[in-house]
Design an enzyme around this catalytic site. Structure first.
Site, PDB file in Angstrom:
ATOM      1  N   SER A  99       0.783  -1.120   0.013  1.00 28.96           N
ATOM      2  CA  SER A  99      -0.122   0.070   0.084  1.00 28.96           C
ATOM      3  C   SER A  99       1.037   1.222  -0.059  1.00 28.96           C
ATOM      4  O   SER A  99       2.045   1.213   0.379  1.00 28.96           O
ATOM      5  CB  SER A  99      -0.909  -0.087   1.105  1.00 28.96           C
ATOM      6  OG  SER A  99      -1.643  -1.197   1.244  1.00 28.96           O
TER       7      SER A  99
HETATM    8  N1  SAH Z   1      -0.901  -4.779   4.014  1.00 29.00           N
HETATM    9  C1  SAH Z   1      -0.204  -5.018   2.808  1.00 29.00           C
HETATM   10  C2  SAH Z   1      -0.881  -4.737   1.432  1.00 29.00           C
HETATM   11  C3  SAH Z   1      -1.843  -5.803   1.207  1.00 29.00           C
HETATM   12  S1  SAH Z   1      -2.304  -5.872  -0.386  1.00 29.00           S
HETATM   13  C4  SAH Z   1       1.108  -4.445   2.935  1.00 29.00           C
HETATM   14  O1  SAH Z   1       1.492  -3.823   4.041  1.00 29.00           O
HETATM   15  O2  SAH Z   1       2.177  -4.623   2.004  1.00 29.00           O
HETATM   16  C5  SAH Z   1      -3.700  -7.060  -0.180  1.00 29.00           C
HETATM   17  C6  SAH Z   1      -3.406  -8.145   0.189  1.00 29.00           C
HETATM   18  O3  SAH Z   1      -4.636  -9.241   0.537  1.00 29.00           O
HETATM   19  C7  SAH Z   1      -2.908  -9.153  -0.802  1.00 29.00           C
HETATM   20  O4  SAH Z   1      -1.456  -9.777  -0.495  1.00 29.00           O
HETATM   21  C8  SAH Z   1      -4.047 -10.464  -0.916  1.00 29.00           C
HETATM   22  O5  SAH Z   1      -3.150 -11.968  -1.383  1.00 29.00           O
HETATM   23  C9  SAH Z   1      -4.546 -10.557   0.560  1.00 29.00           C
HETATM   24  N2  SAH Z   1      -5.804 -11.066   0.276  1.00 29.00           N
HETATM   25  C10 SAH Z   1      -6.930 -10.776  -0.276  1.00 29.00           C
HETATM   26  N3  SAH Z   1      -8.018 -11.770  -0.045  1.00 29.00           N
HETATM   27  C11 SAH Z   1      -7.563 -12.141   1.037  1.00 29.00           C
HETATM   28  C12 SAH Z   1      -8.138 -13.117   2.100  1.00 29.00           C
HETATM   29  N4  SAH Z   1      -9.202 -13.496   1.965  1.00 29.00           N
HETATM   30  N5  SAH Z   1      -7.653 -13.590   3.126  1.00 29.00           N
HETATM   31  C13 SAH Z   1      -6.358 -13.223   3.365  1.00 29.00           C
HETATM   32  N6  SAH Z   1      -5.476 -12.329   2.600  1.00 29.00           N
HETATM   33  C14 SAH Z   1      -6.096 -11.878   1.218  1.00 29.00           C
END
Ligand code: SAH
Length: 214
Positions: free
Chosen positions: A62
């Site tokens: 992000s």
């Molecule tokens: N917080 C992260 C950015 C997240 S991007 C950082 O600091 O870098 C969003 C993430 O959510 C992705 O890696 C994706 O794989 C995950 N995601 C999406 N759906 C999900 C689910 N149902 N359970 C767990 N993770 C999920």
């Protein structure tokens, strides 16, 4: 590569403040964690710019100002047990780990969890527990949580996560029906029911069901 030197830190914090990240605990936490460790390859040299960047598995780390705004909205207290859904690079979890007693973070990609864990180990962040799981069901074994942060967009705040929030607890979650229109929502659990407060428009990858392939 400039590295995370004093000048880079100052510019990084300045950009955060100018985007509305004003909470001093949040700023201190973000100053302590070198975002450069969480971005690999081609984009590493842009780690200190205020933009989302690609990471493994087609996901994104992000934008720093969004990490800051979500962290300050979550109002984490030192004794808190926090759940993050969407480990991604691990950067947000590492920031939360500066503020909370314990952070549980889950991602649907094993590979992302493995790569993030390697950085947590390098930084000696022993208060983070990371594993691969579909986070839309939360972590019933560890519930209830004082704080829950969802970093992928859901159509509605997932029911199991609402149920795993302690009374008085706060959840921050991007909510939207499409990729284009999403709002960051702050949910507070009251003695009876929930209070919903819309914070700002945002853009996140979707919350998907089940585990990923990698
Ligand atoms: N917080 C992260 C950015 C997240 S991007 C950082 O600091 O870098 C969003 C993430 O959510 C992705 O890696 C994706 O794989 C995950 N995601 C999406 N759906 C999900 C689910 N149902 N359970 C767990 N993770 C999920």
């Amino acid at each position: 590569m400039s590295g995370y030197d004093a000048e880079t830190k100052m510019a990084y914090l300045y950009a955060l403040r100018s985007k509305g990240v004003t909470d001093s605990r949040t700023l201190t936490a973000m100053e302590r964690v070198d975002r450069g460790l969480f971005v690999r390859g081609l984009f590493a040299e842009r780690a200190y710019e205020d933009m989302p960047l690609p990471i493994s598995c087609g996901q994104t780390i992000s934008q720093p100002s969004v990490v800051g705004l979500m962290t300050q909205a979550l109002d984490v207290q030192p004794r808190d047990k926090v759940l993050e859904v969407g480990t991604g690079s691990g950067y947000q979890a590492a920031v939360l780990a500066q503020l909370a007693r314990r952070v549980y973070t889950v991602d649907r990609y094993k590979r992302l969890v493995r790569e993030a864990q390697a950085v947590f180990d390098q930084l000696d962040l022993g208060n983070i527990t990371a594993f691969a799981a579909d986070g839309s069901f939360g972590l019933p074994d560890q519930a209830p949580f004082d704080r829950i942060l969802v970093t992928a967009a859901a159509e509605d705040p997932p029911g199991p996560l609402l149920a795993q929030l302690r009374v008085g607890g706060i959840m921050v979650v991007p909510v939207g029906q499409s990729d284009a229109v999403q709002s960051l929502i702050k949910v507070t659990r009251l003695e009876s029911g929930f209070d919903y407060h819309e914070l700002r428009p945002v853009r996140f990858v979707p919350l998907l069901e089940g585990l990923g392939q990698e």
